[in-house]
Design an enzyme around this catalytic site. Structure first.
Site, PDB file in Angstrom:
ATOM      1  N   GLU A  86      -5.046  -8.773   3.149  1.00  0.00           N
ATOM      2  CA  GLU A  86      -4.444  -9.966   3.859  1.00  0.00           C
ATOM      3  C   GLU A  86      -5.559 -10.530   4.617  1.00  0.00           C
ATOM      4  O   GLU A  86      -5.660 -11.801   4.802  1.00  0.00           O
ATOM      5  CB  GLU A  86      -3.311  -9.311   4.601  1.00  0.00           C
ATOM      6  N   SER A 118      -2.222  -0.355   6.326  1.00  0.00           N
ATOM      7  CA  SER A 118      -2.817  -0.565   7.940  1.00  0.00           C
ATOM      8  C   SER A 118      -1.753  -0.313   9.165  1.00  0.00           C
ATOM      9  O   SER A 118      -1.894   0.236  10.081  1.00  0.00           O
ATOM     10  CB  SER A 118      -3.347  -1.989   8.092  1.00  0.00           C
ATOM     11  N   CYS A 149       4.325 -12.676   1.760  1.00  0.00           N
ATOM     12  CA  CYS A 149       5.256 -12.571   2.962  1.00  0.00           C
ATOM     13  C   CYS A 149       5.416 -13.883   3.825  1.00  0.00           C
ATOM     14  O   CYS A 149       4.285 -14.372   4.109  1.00  0.00           O
ATOM     15  CB  CYS A 149       5.309 -11.312   3.839  1.00  0.00           C
ATOM     16  N   HIS A 171       0.739  -1.264   0.013  1.00  0.00           N
ATOM     17  CA  HIS A 171       0.101  -0.060   0.058  1.00  0.00           C
ATOM     18  C   HIS A 171       0.871   1.241  -0.091  1.00  0.00           C
ATOM     19  O   HIS A 171       1.080   1.952   0.900  1.00  0.00           O
ATOM     20  CB  HIS A 171      -0.856   0.064   1.058  1.00  0.00           C
ATOM     21  N   CYS A 185       3.529  -9.268  12.898  1.00  0.00           N
ATOM     22  CA  CYS A 185       4.921  -9.803  12.202  1.00  0.00           C
ATOM     23  C   CYS A 185       6.059  -8.898  13.225  1.00  0.00           C
ATOM     24  O   CYS A 185       5.551  -7.735  13.911  1.00  0.00           O
ATOM     25  CB  CYS A 185       4.796  -9.594  11.017  1.00  0.00           C
TER      26      CYS A 185
END
Ligand code: SF4
Length: 401
Positions: free
Chosen positions: A177, A314, A147, A85, A283
């Protein structure tokens, strides 16, 4: 390796390295790092968070997209939505002839013009199971940049579904996602999911679990965020928590605890292990960036904070939320946000851009800076240049704070 599905790069790093460096590198950011992330210029101090900008997953996805162009110079290249993004990065990829396919209700509509000879790049957030199946069926070449941290979430959701637990996902049900993660729950018979985007929504689910809210009211509230055929009484009897990897860590932990307590209230402590599971799937890159701004805020002395990243990013939004609780914070997309007339930003929690004048207090001022995981250094560097220019300064003026 299949000649239609690539997940591990093409070994063309040396070929694309120079153009990546030219596009995304910033000498200004290098200078700030050299100055230990705090620099003085005139009566302005600029502090840059210790961890900011491109994460390992984005780095890899972007590099992989450039390698794909190099590997398939004569083929049509498509991207399933934005690779990350960030408008600057997506714009550059579009400039390389990579066509970004907007979202659609059905994979058939989104990939209508993709043929067997074409190449489709899957973004760092991944795509839904049905999209992947659709593309495999088409026979086109797939370059999957999902990822590893997202794959890790999927693995947990699989285990939940296999063991009869509904995945309760702290994430935005409309985010790519989260959609992809939710779709993983449906690959097992009887698998279900429910997405909660924040504390307020989690409290709604807790109310139902505690018996204070009826099924119909819950379904009404989560109609777009639950798996098809979701039956609250049946599907919230055993739940497993997962996250969109880029949410606010503190909120994820809070939601986890709220749901744990609600399940304990309903079923008792002895039965909890049979009914509640949780994994921390934020993450490490997201966590590091959030920890770094928390540290900056703790150290104090900042007058204003500028958070750089796509409005739909986000993790950038999460960084802005953290900062806005402590001081005036402006979430800008890039250098174009710094105008003479004011700062063009998206207010935290808002939807519309606003321009605020007088955002930079006169006289000595300390400006904090950070950037989301999808923001390249060149964008950060250009923002710094624009802020300095407001005071008639240049990067040549940057010195030890
Ligand atoms: S934010 Fe985390 S999960 Fe997302 S691409 Fe970056 S490293 Fe991967």
């Amino acid at each position: 390796m299949s000649d239609k599905y690539f997940q591990k790069g093409f070994g063309l790093k040396a070929a694309v390295g120079p153009v990546l460096a030219q596009s995304y590198h910033s000498q200004v950011v290098d200078r700030l790092k050299e100055l230990q992330h705090a620099a003085r210029a005139g009566d302005m101090v600029l502090k840059l968070a210790r961890e900011f900008g491109f994460c390992y997953g984005v780095d890899r996805a972007v590099e992989y997209a450039y390698e794909t162009r190099e590997r398939f110079p004569d083929r049509r290249l498509f991207l399933s939505g934005e690779i990350i993004h960030n408008p600057d990065v997506n714009g550059r990829l579009a400039g390389m002839g990579i066509q970004i396919l907007p979202e659609a209700e059905e994979p058939g509509a989104r990939y209508r013009e993709v043929g067997a000879q074409d190449v489709v790049i899957l973004p760092a957030f991944g795509v839904t199971v049905s999209e992947l199946e659709h593309l495999r069926h088409k026979g086109c070449v797939l370059v999957d940049t999902t990822c590893g941290s997202v794959l890790n979430v999927w693995k947990n959701v699989h285990v939940y579904a296999r063991d009869g637990f509904t995945a309760v996902i702290h994430g935005k049900h409309y985010h790519e996602e989260t959609k992809a993660t939710a779709s993983q729950a449906l690959t097992h018979p009887g698998g279900h999911y429910l997405c909660v985007k924040d504390r307020g929504e989690a409290e709604g689910v807790c109310s139902f679990i505690r018996g204070e809210l009826g099924s119909a009211a819950l379904l009404d509230r989560f109609r777009h965020a639950a798996s098809p055929g979701f039956e609250p009484e049946r599907d919230l009897a055993r739940i497993g928590l997962a996250n969109q990897t880029t949410m606010l860590m503190s909120e994820s932990l809070e939601i986890q605890e709220m749901l744990r307590l609600a399940m304990q209230h309903r079923y008792g402590a002895a039965d909890l292990a049979q009914r509640f599971r949780a994994f921390d799937t934020i993450c490490s890159a997201t966590q590091d960036r959030q920890d770094a701004v928390l540290k900056m805020l703790e150290e104090g002395g900042l007058d204003v904070m500028v958070v750089i990243g796509g409005y739909n990013s986000s993790n950038t939004q999460a960084l802005a939320r953290i900062c806005a609780e402590k001081l005036p914070t402006f979430h800008i997309r890039g250098p174009e946000g710094i105008e003479n007339a004011g700062i063009r930003h998206r207010p935290v929690g808002g939807h519309d851009e606003a321009v605020v004048s007088g955002w930079l207090p006169p006289g000595p001022v300390t400006v904090g800076l950070t950037a989301g995981a999808s923001t390249p250094n060149n964008v950060v560097g250009e923002v710094v240049e624009r802020i300095l220019a407001l005071r008639g300064l240049t990067t040549e003026d940057l010195n030890t704070a």
